[in-house]
Write an enzyme that holds these catalytic residues in place. Structure first.
Site, PDB file in Angstrom:
ATOM      1  N   ALA A 161      24.153 -26.791   2.943  1.00  0.00           N
ATOM      2  CA  ALA A 161      23.511 -25.911   3.926  1.00  0.00           C
ATOM      3  C   ALA A 161      21.992 -26.102   3.820  1.00  0.00           C
ATOM      4  O   ALA A 161      21.503 -26.807   2.937  1.00  0.00           O
ATOM      5  CB  ALA A 161      23.894 -24.462   3.634  1.00  0.00           C
ATOM      6  N   ASN A 163      19.579 -23.683   3.338  1.00  0.00           N
ATOM      7  CA  ASN A 163      18.735 -22.645   2.727  1.00  0.00           C
ATOM      8  C   ASN A 163      18.212 -23.022   1.339  1.00  0.00           C
ATOM      9  O   ASN A 163      17.124 -22.636   0.962  1.00  0.00           O
ATOM     10  CB  ASN A 163      19.466 -21.289   2.696  1.00  0.00           C
ATOM     11  CG  ASN A 163      20.750 -21.349   1.904  1.00  0.00           C
ATOM     12  OD1 ASN A 163      21.322 -22.417   1.705  1.00  0.00           O
ATOM     13  ND2 ASN A 163      21.198 -20.210   1.446  1.00  0.00           N
ATOM     14  N   VAL A 190      19.093 -30.000   9.272  1.00  0.00           N
ATOM     15  CA  VAL A 190      17.876 -29.171   9.401  1.00  0.00           C
ATOM     16  C   VAL A 190      16.929 -29.437   8.226  1.00  0.00           C
ATOM     17  O   VAL A 190      15.712 -29.348   8.358  1.00  0.00           O
ATOM     18  CB  VAL A 190      18.271 -27.670   9.459  1.00  0.00           C
ATOM     19  CG1 VAL A 190      17.043 -26.788   9.608  1.00  0.00           C
ATOM     20  CG2 VAL A 190      19.243 -27.418  10.607  1.00  0.00           C
ATOM     21  N   SER A 239      28.795 -21.965   6.401  1.00  0.00           N
ATOM     22  CA  SER A 239      29.340 -20.743   6.992  1.00  0.00           C
ATOM     23  C   SER A 239      30.864 -20.720   6.866  1.00  0.00           C
ATOM     24  O   SER A 239      31.497 -21.751   6.645  1.00  0.00           O
ATOM     25  CB  SER A 239      28.939 -20.672   8.462  1.00  0.00           C
ATOM     26  OG  SER A 239      29.476 -21.794   9.123  1.00  0.00           O
ATOM     27  N   GLU A 260      31.806 -22.886  -0.670  1.00  0.00           N
ATOM     28  CA  GLU A 260      30.826 -21.825  -0.946  1.00  0.00           C
ATOM     29  C   GLU A 260      30.360 -21.298   0.400  1.00  0.00           C
ATOM     30  O   GLU A 260      29.554 -21.935   1.074  1.00  0.00           O
ATOM     31  CB  GLU A 260      29.636 -22.401  -1.730  1.00  0.00           C
ATOM     32  CG  GLU A 260      29.966 -22.839  -3.131  1.00  0.00           C
ATOM     33  CD  GLU A 260      30.260 -21.678  -4.059  1.00  0.00           C
ATOM     34  OE1 GLU A 260      30.029 -20.517  -3.683  1.00  0.00           O
ATOM     35  OE2 GLU A 260      30.761 -21.935  -5.174  1.00  0.00           O
ATOM     36  N   GLY A 262      29.929 -17.753   3.353  1.00  0.00           N
ATOM     37  CA  GLY A 262      29.038 -16.621   3.592  1.00  0.00           C
ATOM     38  C   GLY A 262      29.466 -15.331   2.913  1.00  0.00           C
ATOM     39  O   GLY A 262      30.466 -15.288   2.200  1.00  0.00           O
ATOM     40  N   CYS A 294      23.166 -16.594   0.715  1.00  0.00           N
ATOM     41  CA  CYS A 294      24.565 -16.224   0.963  1.00  0.00           C
ATOM     42  C   CYS A 294      25.002 -14.973   0.223  1.00  0.00           C
ATOM     43  O   CYS A 294      25.771 -14.177   0.719  1.00  0.00           O
ATOM     44  CB  CYS A 294      25.458 -17.394   0.568  1.00  0.00           C
ATOM     45  SG  CYS A 294      25.114 -17.951  -1.110  1.00  0.00           S
ATOM     46  N   LYS A 461      38.249 -14.020  -1.126  1.00  0.00           N
ATOM     47  CA  LYS A 461      38.561 -13.727   0.278  1.00  0.00           C
ATOM     48  C   LYS A 461      37.951 -14.838   1.152  1.00  0.00           C
ATOM     49  O   LYS A 461      37.989 -16.003   0.783  1.00  0.00           O
ATOM     50  CB  LYS A 461      38.103 -12.311   0.637  1.00  0.00           C
ATOM     51  CG  LYS A 461      38.897 -11.294  -0.185  1.00  0.00           C
ATOM     52  CD  LYS A 461      38.449  -9.858  -0.208  1.00  0.00           C
ATOM     53  CE  LYS A 461      37.920  -9.090   0.845  1.00  0.00           C
ATOM     54  NZ  LYS A 461      37.577  -7.698   0.549  1.00  0.00           N
ATOM     55  N   GLY A 464      35.083 -17.953   0.102  1.00  0.00           N
ATOM     56  CA  GLY A 464      35.191 -19.285  -0.481  1.00  0.00           C
ATOM     57  C   GLY A 464      36.362 -19.529  -1.393  1.00  0.00           C
ATOM     58  O   GLY A 464      37.173 -18.644  -1.671  1.00  0.00           O
ATOM     59  N   GLU A 468      31.251 -22.951  -8.456  1.00  0.00           N
ATOM     60  CA  GLU A 468      30.226 -23.901  -8.884  1.00  0.00           C
ATOM     61  C   GLU A 468      29.611 -23.341 -10.159  1.00  0.00           C
ATOM     62  O   GLU A 468      29.663 -22.135 -10.419  1.00  0.00           O
ATOM     63  CB  GLU A 468      29.164 -24.066  -7.798  1.00  0.00           C
ATOM     64  CG  GLU A 468      29.751 -24.725  -6.570  1.00  0.00           C
ATOM     65  CD  GLU A 468      28.728 -25.241  -5.579  1.00  0.00           C
ATOM     66  OE1 GLU A 468      27.844 -24.465  -5.195  1.00  0.00           O
ATOM     67  OE2 GLU A 468      28.837 -26.422  -5.182  1.00  0.00           O
TER      68      GLU A 468
HETATM   69  P1  NDP Z   1      26.898 -24.486   8.532  1.00  0.00           P
HETATM   70  O1  NDP Z   1      28.251 -24.013   8.240  1.00  0.00           O
HETATM   71  O2  NDP Z   1      26.441 -24.498   9.930  1.00  0.00           O
HETATM   72  O3  NDP Z   1      26.696 -25.984   7.983  1.00  0.00           O
HETATM   73  C1  NDP Z   1      26.927 -26.330   6.651  1.00  0.00           C
HETATM   74  C2  NDP Z   1      27.000 -27.845   6.542  1.00  0.00           C
HETATM   75  O4  NDP Z   1      28.198 -28.314   7.143  1.00  0.00           O
HETATM   76  C3  NDP Z   1      25.869 -28.575   7.261  1.00  0.00           C
HETATM   77  O5  NDP Z   1      25.518 -29.724   6.521  1.00  0.00           O
HETATM   78  C4  NDP Z   1      26.523 -28.956   8.571  1.00  0.00           C
HETATM   79  O6  NDP Z   1      25.893 -30.029   9.202  1.00  0.00           O
HETATM   80  C5  NDP Z   1      27.916 -29.312   8.094  1.00  0.00           C
HETATM   81  N1  NDP Z   1      28.950 -29.280   9.117  1.00  0.00           N
HETATM   82  C6  NDP Z   1      28.991 -28.589  10.278  1.00  0.00           C
HETATM   83  N2  NDP Z   1      30.159 -28.816  10.934  1.00  0.00           N
HETATM   84  C7  NDP Z   1      30.883 -29.672  10.163  1.00  0.00           C
HETATM   85  C8  NDP Z   1      32.174 -30.283  10.296  1.00  0.00           C
HETATM   86  N3  NDP Z   1      32.971 -30.055  11.321  1.00  0.00           N
HETATM   87  N4  NDP Z   1      32.595 -31.120   9.306  1.00  0.00           N
HETATM   88  C9  NDP Z   1      31.810 -31.347   8.210  1.00  0.00           C
HETATM   89  N5  NDP Z   1      30.578 -30.812   8.065  1.00  0.00           N
HETATM   90  C10 NDP Z   1      30.112 -29.973   9.005  1.00  0.00           C
HETATM   91  O7  NDP Z   1      25.949 -23.607   7.604  1.00  0.00           O
HETATM   92  P2  NDP Z   1      24.380 -23.530   7.603  1.00  0.00           P
HETATM   93  O8  NDP Z   1      23.810 -24.865   7.237  1.00  0.00           O
HETATM   94  O9  NDP Z   1      23.937 -22.879   8.862  1.00  0.00           O
HETATM   95  O10 NDP Z   1      24.123 -22.560   6.344  1.00  0.00           O
HETATM   96  C11 NDP Z   1      24.210 -21.189   6.433  1.00  0.00           C
HETATM   97  C12 NDP Z   1      25.551 -20.699   5.916  1.00  0.00           C
HETATM   98  O11 NDP Z   1      25.786 -21.188   4.613  1.00  0.00           O
HETATM   99  C13 NDP Z   1      25.599 -19.189   5.784  1.00  0.00           C
HETATM  100  O12 NDP Z   1      26.805 -18.688   6.303  1.00  0.00           O
HETATM  101  C14 NDP Z   1      25.557 -18.947   4.291  1.00  0.00           C
HETATM  102  O13 NDP Z   1      26.171 -17.779   3.892  1.00  0.00           O
HETATM  103  C15 NDP Z   1      26.250 -20.159   3.764  1.00  0.00           C
HETATM  104  N6  NDP Z   1      25.832 -20.397   2.378  1.00  0.00           N
HETATM  105  C16 NDP Z   1      26.727 -20.163   1.356  1.00  0.00           C
HETATM  106  C17 NDP Z   1      26.334 -20.309   0.035  1.00  0.00           C
HETATM  107  C18 NDP Z   1      27.287 -20.083  -1.093  1.00  0.00           C
HETATM  108  O14 NDP Z   1      27.034 -20.605  -2.173  1.00  0.00           O
HETATM  109  N7  NDP Z   1      28.349 -19.341  -0.940  1.00  0.00           N
HETATM  110  C19 NDP Z   1      24.960 -20.685  -0.304  1.00  0.00           C
HETATM  111  C20 NDP Z   1      24.138 -20.961   0.834  1.00  0.00           C
HETATM  112  C21 NDP Z   1      24.571 -20.796   2.125  1.00  0.00           C
HETATM  113  P3  NDP Z   1      24.586 -29.774  10.154  1.00  0.00           P
HETATM  114  O15 NDP Z   1      23.971 -28.473   9.776  1.00  0.00           O
HETATM  115  O16 NDP Z   1      23.724 -30.905   9.819  1.00  0.00           O
HETATM  116  O17 NDP Z   1      25.087 -29.737  11.529  1.00  0.00           O
END
Ligand code: NDP
Length: 511
Positions: A161, A163, A190, A239, A260, A262, A294, A461, A464, A468
């Site tokens: 992601a 962040n 991004v 997400s 991992e 949201g 997250c 739930k 995830g 990690e």
């Molecule tokens: P996204 O779910 O939009 O994207 C995550 C990654 O998956 C990006 O690299 C994205 O590529 C890629 N991706 C998107 N679609 C696919 C697909 N169909 N197949 C494979 N890869 C794909 O999340 P964000 O980047 O917007 O991050 C925010 C989210 O991450 C929030 O919901 C947050 O809660 C969660 N998060 C969870 C954490 C945790 O440890 N639990 C820690 C940090 C964030 P691209 O963006 O390049 O399109």
């Protein structure tokens, strides 16, 4: 609000040598779709890259496949030494890496200096130390015995992601590599830059070419990799929606996943809590990284007796948060990662007002630009409101009230998410009782959002699958092989006579 277009400089400030890092070197393929890395502070294009084509993906897979076999044969202690050297290099280059992360994400330098590359270095060091301790065990079956081997999975895919770009890359790479896997990492489009630095650093530390490859691209590149037959495991930070898509694609090929995802975590403050500490936890868990974390405790439950004192101090401190240039070490709140994300956050704020939540924070003057959002505290939030149910991923806190412990636990658990929770109280018996009752992968007591590398982190739930960090991560980057060792020809169950190995009853005894 003032606005800007993206601005192009003659030489982008953070341009890497090329888009991808494969087989120990930078590689480019200009036919891939353009990716612009934009500083959200001012819209300046800081790097121009290209997403991977299928040809580039095959290069990454081929090189990782070759390299993994050699890497897995190395003595684990040697693998650990490489990771620990990488940790040292990362620490020595911490400022440079932090500046890059600040330009790419907009997060204040006061944060990136301590929480991004620094956390990645801690993780490399931790798994560097653990590598030499990887072991199976033996089980005695009388004369016969079984031993187990912890074996690597093969070529693992990491998808990040935006962040915490370098932290996420390191949190995935460190356990994967310690266990003898190779990793192909796809950063978010991004924030594509810092994973390339991690690849450079690992190479400088002695990692053989191909063991850690970085390929750029959007979701389609992630999807192509996640379904590639050569990929043995997929670890995604993102997400819930993307997690569900990627997990089902990976599972269709019977590949293990770590997800991992949201959260909408509860931070519960009891009447007897230390007000200052609880306010600090709530600020950390809602406004650090402009709320783009997250595990944030975005539902702050206040027991009636502490409500007034807590809110008074909270609002005072939130109003004192310095908003501005993230390169200024005094800044407490920078922009969100992009204008598009800022608009999503603003829509949640507007909806909360329509649904009847009370916006307790005053309007703040923001720097010019499209990615800025003021810190917001909503009080009078009800459980049914969108703000209390959905992940906003921005600097927006929802305050809810409660009287009774039982009631607050059931309300805290009434969510599809289960990433984290926090409890502030001086009553430690109550704290441990709640820690057991709260449905969350991590519970903090009188603290929030602290994630040392030795602590397993992950959600339950819809937040995830898998963990990690900590020793738990080893289970997710290895597979267990059982080796049955017969010390004689064969003894039946009754122990009477030897039977030939081909005796079909042996199969019955196995089930
Ligand atoms: P996204 O779910 O939009 O994207 C995550 C990654 O998956 C990006 O690299 C994205 O590529 C890629 N991706 C998107 N679609 C696919 C697909 N169909 N197949 C494979 N890869 C794909 O999340 P964000 O980047 O917007 O991050 C925010 C989210 O991450 C929030 O919901 C947050 O809660 C969660 N998060 C969870 C954490 C945790 O440890 N639990 C820690 C940090 C964030 P691209 O963006 O390049 O399109």
């Amino acid at each position: 609000m003032q606005s800007y277009q993206t601005r192009e400089m003659a030489t982008p400030l953070c341009q890497p040598a090329a888009s991808h890092f494969i087989d120990g070197t930078f590689m480019e393929d200009n036919t891939g779709p353009e990716i612009l890395s934009v500083n959200p502070v001012n819209g300046e294009i800081i790097a121009k890259l290209h997403g991977a084509t299928s040809a580039m993906i095959e290069k990454a897979i081929g090189s990782a496949n070759r390299a993994q076999k050699e890497w897995a044969r190395k003595e684990p202690a040697e693998r650990g030494r490489v990771l620990r050297r990488a940790a040292e290099i990362m620490r020595a280059r911490n400022r440079e890496l932090s500046v890059l992360e600040t330009h790419d994400t907009g997060k204040p330098i006061s944060e990136t200096l301590v929480a991004d590359a620094a956390s990645g270095a801690d993780c490399l060091e931790y798994f560097g130390a653990i590598a030499a301790t990887l072991a199976g065990h033996s089980i005695d079956f009388g004369e016969d015995w079984v031993y187990t081997r912890r074996e690597p999975l093969g070529v693992c895919l990491g998808i990040g992601a935006w962040n915490y770009p370098i932290q996420i890359a390191a949190w995935k790479a460190a356990p994967a590599l310690a266990c003898g896997n190779a990793m192909i990492f796809k950063p978010s489009e991004v924030t594509p830059l810092s994973a390339l630095k991690l690849a450079e650093i690992l190479t400088e530390a002695g990692l053989p070419p191909g063991v850690f490859n970085v390929v750029q691209g959007a979701g389609d590149v992630g999807a192509e990799l996640a379904t590639h037959p050569a990929i043995a495991k997929v670890s995604l930070t993102g997400s819930v929606k993307t997690g569900a898509t990627v997990a089902s694609a990976a599972m269709a090929g019977i590949r293990p996943v770590t997800m991992e995802l949201g959260g909408k975590s509860a931070l519960i403050v009891f009447d007897d809590a230390d007000v200052e500490a609880a306010v600090s936890g709530a600020i950390l868990g809602n406004f650090y990284s402009a709320g783009q974390i997250c595990s944030n405790g975005t539902r702050v439950f206040l027991q009636r007796g502490i409500r007034e004192a807590f809110l008074a101090r909270l609002l005072e401190r939130v109003e004192a948060l310095k908003i501005g240039d993230p390169m200024d070490e005094e800044t407490g709140l920078g922009p969100l990662v992009s204008a598009a994300h800022r608009n999503r956050v603003a829509a949640y704020v507007a909806r909360a007002e329509v649904e009847g939540a009370y916006k307790a924070t005053p309007r703040r003057k923001l720097p010019p630009g499209d990615a800025w959002h003021e810190p917001v505290v909503f009080t009078n939030v009800a459980d049914w409101m969108t703000l209390a149910q959905e992940e906003v991923f921005g600097p927006v806190m929802a305050v809810l009230d409660f009287d009774d412990e039982k009631d607050v636990v059931s309300r805290a658990n009434a969510t599809e998410f289960g990433l984290a929770a926090g409890i502030f109280t001086r009553d430690l018996v109550r704290a441990h009782r709640l820690a057991a009752e709260l449905e969350a992968g991590t519970v903090w007591i009188n603290a929030y959002n602290l994630t040392p590398a030795g602590m397993a982190f992950g959600g339950i739930k819809r937040s995830g699958i898998g963990r990690e960090n900590g020793r738990a991560a080893i289970d997710h980057y290895t597979q267990l092989k059982s080796v049955f060792v017969s010390m004689q020809t064969y003894h039946g169950k009754d122990g009477r006579s030897s039977k030939p190995q081909t005796d079909p009853t042996i199969f019955h005894e196995c089930v």
